[in-house]
Design a protein around this motif. Structure first.
Motif, PDB file in Angstrom:
ATOM      1  N   VAL A 182       0.835  -1.198   0.000  1.00  0.00           N
ATOM      2  CA  VAL A 182       0.000   0.000   0.000  1.00  0.00           C
ATOM      3  C   VAL A 182       0.872   1.252   0.000  1.00  0.00           C
ATOM      4  CG1 VAL A 182      -1.762   1.286   1.267  1.00  0.00           C
ATOM      5  CG2 VAL A 182      -1.871  -1.206   1.172  1.00  0.00           C
ATOM      6  N   THR A 183       0.754   2.021  -1.064  1.00  0.00           N
ATOM      7  CA  THR A 183       1.474   3.291  -1.150  1.00  0.00           C
ATOM      8  C   THR A 183       0.591   4.473  -0.757  1.00  0.00           C
ATOM      9  OG1 THR A 183       0.901   3.487  -3.501  1.00  0.00           O
ATOM     10  CG2 THR A 183       2.991   2.412  -2.957  1.00  0.00           C
ATOM     11  N   LYS A 184      -0.714   4.221  -0.666  1.00  0.00           N
ATOM     12  CA  LYS A 184      -1.647   5.265  -0.276  1.00  0.00           C
ATOM     13  C   LYS A 184      -2.799   4.618   0.492  1.00  0.00           C
ATOM     14  CE  LYS A 184      -4.202   9.197  -2.283  1.00  0.00           C
ATOM     15  NZ  LYS A 184      -4.547   9.901  -3.549  1.00  0.00           N
ATOM     16  N   PRO A 185      -2.866   4.811   1.814  1.00  0.00           N
ATOM     17  CA  PRO A 185      -3.934   4.202   2.615  1.00  0.00           C
ATOM     18  C   PRO A 185      -5.312   4.645   2.141  1.00  0.00           C
ATOM     19  CG  PRO A 185      -2.208   5.088   4.019  1.00  0.00           C
ATOM     20  CD  PRO A 185      -1.920   5.577   2.644  1.00  0.00           C
ATOM     21  N   VAL A 186      -6.318   3.845   2.426  1.00  0.00           N
ATOM     22  CA  VAL A 186      -7.652   4.097   1.890  1.00  0.00           C
ATOM     23  C   VAL A 186      -8.217   5.444   2.337  1.00  0.00           C
ATOM     24  CG1 VAL A 186      -8.906   2.928   3.765  1.00  0.00           C
ATOM     25  CG2 VAL A 186      -9.905   3.011   1.465  1.00  0.00           C
ATOM     26  N   HIS A 187      -7.906   5.881   3.557  1.00  0.00           N
ATOM     27  CA  HIS A 187      -8.455   7.147   4.050  1.00  0.00           C
ATOM     28  C   HIS A 187      -7.787   8.365   3.421  1.00  0.00           C
ATOM     29  CE1 HIS A 187      -5.457   5.362   6.665  1.00  0.00           C
ATOM     30  NE2 HIS A 187      -5.139   6.523   7.176  1.00  0.00           N
ATOM     31  N   PHE A 188      -6.693   8.146   2.700  1.00  0.00           N
ATOM     32  CA  PHE A 188      -6.059   9.256   1.996  1.00  0.00           C
ATOM     33  C   PHE A 188      -6.799   9.607   0.705  1.00  0.00           C
ATOM     34  CE2 PHE A 188      -1.413   9.243   3.707  1.00  0.00           C
ATOM     35  CZ  PHE A 188      -1.900   9.218   5.004  1.00  0.00           C
ATOM     36  N   PHE A 189      -7.779   8.803   0.350  1.00  0.00           N
ATOM     37  CA  PHE A 189      -8.576   9.065  -0.845  1.00  0.00           C
ATOM     38  C   PHE A 189      -9.810   9.911  -0.537  1.00  0.00           C
ATOM     39  CE2 PHE A 189      -6.074   5.397  -2.056  1.00  0.00           C
ATOM     40  CZ  PHE A 189      -5.772   5.622  -3.385  1.00  0.00           C
ATOM     41  N   GLY A 190      -9.884  10.433   0.680  1.00  0.00           N
ATOM     42  CA  GLY A 190     -10.996  11.304   1.053  1.00  0.00           C
ATOM     43  C   GLY A 190     -12.178  10.524   1.584  1.00  0.00           C
ATOM     44  N   PRO A 191     -13.140  11.226   2.174  1.00  0.00           N
ATOM     45  CA  PRO A 191     -14.283  10.558   2.808  1.00  0.00           C
ATOM     46  C   PRO A 191     -15.126   9.725   1.851  1.00  0.00           C
ATOM     47  CG  PRO A 191     -14.626  12.941   2.668  1.00  0.00           C
ATOM     48  CD  PRO A 191     -13.201  12.693   2.325  1.00  0.00           C
ATOM     49  N   GLU A 192     -15.133  10.089   0.571  1.00  0.00           N
ATOM     50  CA  GLU A 192     -15.898   9.300  -0.413  1.00  0.00           C
ATOM     51  C   GLU A 192     -15.070   8.168  -1.013  1.00  0.00           C
ATOM     52  OE1 GLU A 192     -19.061   9.868  -0.758  1.00  0.00           O
ATOM     53  OE2 GLU A 192     -18.876  11.535   0.668  1.00  0.00           O
ATOM     54  N   ARG A 193     -13.801   8.067  -0.611  1.00  0.00           N
ATOM     55  CA  ARG A 193     -12.885   7.040  -1.125  1.00  0.00           C
ATOM     56  C   ARG A 193     -12.792   7.089  -2.656  1.00  0.00           C
ATOM     57  NH1 ARG A 193     -11.984   7.598   3.796  1.00  0.00           N
ATOM     58  NH2 ARG A 193     -12.073   5.851   5.259  1.00  0.00           N
ATOM     59  N   THR A 194     -12.764   8.283  -3.187  1.00  0.00           N
ATOM     60  CA  THR A 194     -12.744   8.486  -4.632  1.00  0.00           C
ATOM     61  C   THR A 194     -11.478   7.895  -5.250  1.00  0.00           C
ATOM     62  OG1 THR A 194     -13.966  10.547  -4.319  1.00  0.00           O
ATOM     63  CG2 THR A 194     -12.914  10.206  -6.453  1.00  0.00           C
ATOM     64  N   ASN A 195     -11.681   6.987  -6.203  1.00  0.00           N
ATOM     65  CA  ASN A 195     -10.587   6.338  -6.930  1.00  0.00           C
ATOM     66  C   ASN A 195      -9.727   5.417  -6.063  1.00  0.00           C
ATOM     67  OD1 ASN A 195     -11.283   7.612  -9.389  1.00  0.00           O
ATOM     68  ND2 ASN A 195     -10.138   9.445  -8.791  1.00  0.00           N
ATOM     69  N   ALA A 196     -10.190   5.088  -4.883  1.00  0.00           N
ATOM     70  CA  ALA A 196      -9.442   4.163  -4.032  1.00  0.00           C
ATOM     71  C   ALA A 196      -9.504   2.757  -4.606  1.00  0.00           C
ATOM     72  CB  ALA A 196     -10.020   4.166  -2.620  1.00  0.00           C
ATOM     73  N   PRO A 197      -8.448   1.965  -4.459  1.00  0.00           N
ATOM     74  CA  PRO A 197      -8.476   0.585  -4.963  1.00  0.00           C
ATOM     75  C   PRO A 197      -9.625  -0.210  -4.343  1.00  0.00           C
ATOM     76  CG  PRO A 197      -6.244   1.224  -4.381  1.00  0.00           C
ATOM     77  CD  PRO A 197      -7.128   2.321  -3.888  1.00  0.00           C
ATOM     78  N   LYS A 198     -10.243  -1.018  -5.158  1.00  0.00           N
ATOM     79  CA  LYS A 198     -11.416  -1.782  -4.714  1.00  0.00           C
ATOM     80  C   LYS A 198     -11.098  -2.666  -3.514  1.00  0.00           C
ATOM     81  CE  LYS A 198     -14.903  -5.005  -6.485  1.00  0.00           C
ATOM     82  NZ  LYS A 198     -15.338  -5.811  -7.663  1.00  0.00           N
ATOM     83  N   ILE A 199      -9.912  -3.260  -3.502  1.00  0.00           N
ATOM     84  CA  ILE A 199      -9.565  -4.169  -2.413  1.00  0.00           C
ATOM     85  C   ILE A 199      -9.511  -3.448  -1.066  1.00  0.00           C
ATOM     86  CG2 ILE A 199      -7.057  -3.916  -2.723  1.00  0.00           C
ATOM     87  CD1 ILE A 199      -6.836  -6.911  -2.001  1.00  0.00           C
TER      88      ILE A 199
END
Length: 217
Positions: A70-87
């Protein structure tokens, strides 16, 4: 007589409250991805012990999940998890829903396996907070992974899922289980029981309190 009656009544009420809180969800996390890992045997054993206690068990195995670095934790994608990896998005749900965590960790260079910290750090501390965790650590030597366990004390404290005081340490793990996770000595049963007794109590207590008063703002 009256004081004893009140104590008995209190215990009965506490047991009834714990039973009424329903089936607890526990997330069992295996922290090793190395070839020939002994941790899978340990995890199989722990999964059976949890099921025997009527836990609803979700198992995270980074190998089976093909969990990425993981190079970018899921919460770094913002509250809507925009473009976060599906896994990350899909598995964050299981982290949030869990009432307790059991971490199965090897000890590499007197520390925690990087696969375990990579997985734990992929999700925000708020997903783990106000829930207990139990530590199951192992090594092929005589100390049962205790140095990794001490590192995990700090990690779980920072995440907010403080570990219960009893640690299930497994020395000479290569001689402790068969391939299906069946124990080869009595310490496996007694060691798991001590830790799980504490974890189950804390999980019920913390869930009841979360349900009653919510979380701090």
């Amino acid at each position: 007589m009256y004081k004893q009656y009140i104590r008995n009544l209190t215990v009965q009420n506490e047991k009834a409250e714990m039973a009424s809180s329903g089936k607890l969800k526990v997330l069992l996390i295996l922290g090793s991805i190395r070839d020939g890992r002994q941790g899978l045997r340990v995890a199989k054993f722990m999964r059976r012990k949890l099921v025997e206690r009527n836990f609803d068990v979700k198992f995270f195995d980074p190998v089976e999940m093909n969990f990425p670095m993981v190079t970018k934790p899921v919460h770094f994608f913002g509250p809507e998890r925009t473009n976060a990896p599906k896994i990350l998005v899909e598995n964050e749900k299981f982290v949030k829903e869990a009432d307790a965590y059991v971490l199965v960790s090897a000890e590499y260079n007197h520390n925690v396996p990087p696969a375990l910290t990579n997985l734990l750090d992929a999700f925000p501390g708020s997903a783990y907070a106000y829930k207990p965790s139990g530590l199951v650590c192992y090594s092929m030597g005589p100390f049962g992974g205790m140095r990794a366990a001490m590192a995990l004390r700090a990690i779980t404290g920072e995440l907010g899922c403080l570990s219960v005081s009893n640690i299930f340490g497994i020395p000479t793990v290569q001689h402790a289980f068969d391939e299906e996770g069946n124990p080869k000595n009595d310490h496996m049963e007694s060691g798991a029981k001590k830790m799980l007794d504490q974890l189950e109590w804390m999980a019920h207590a913390m869930k009841n309190h979360r349900d009653k008063v919510g979380l701090p703002s």
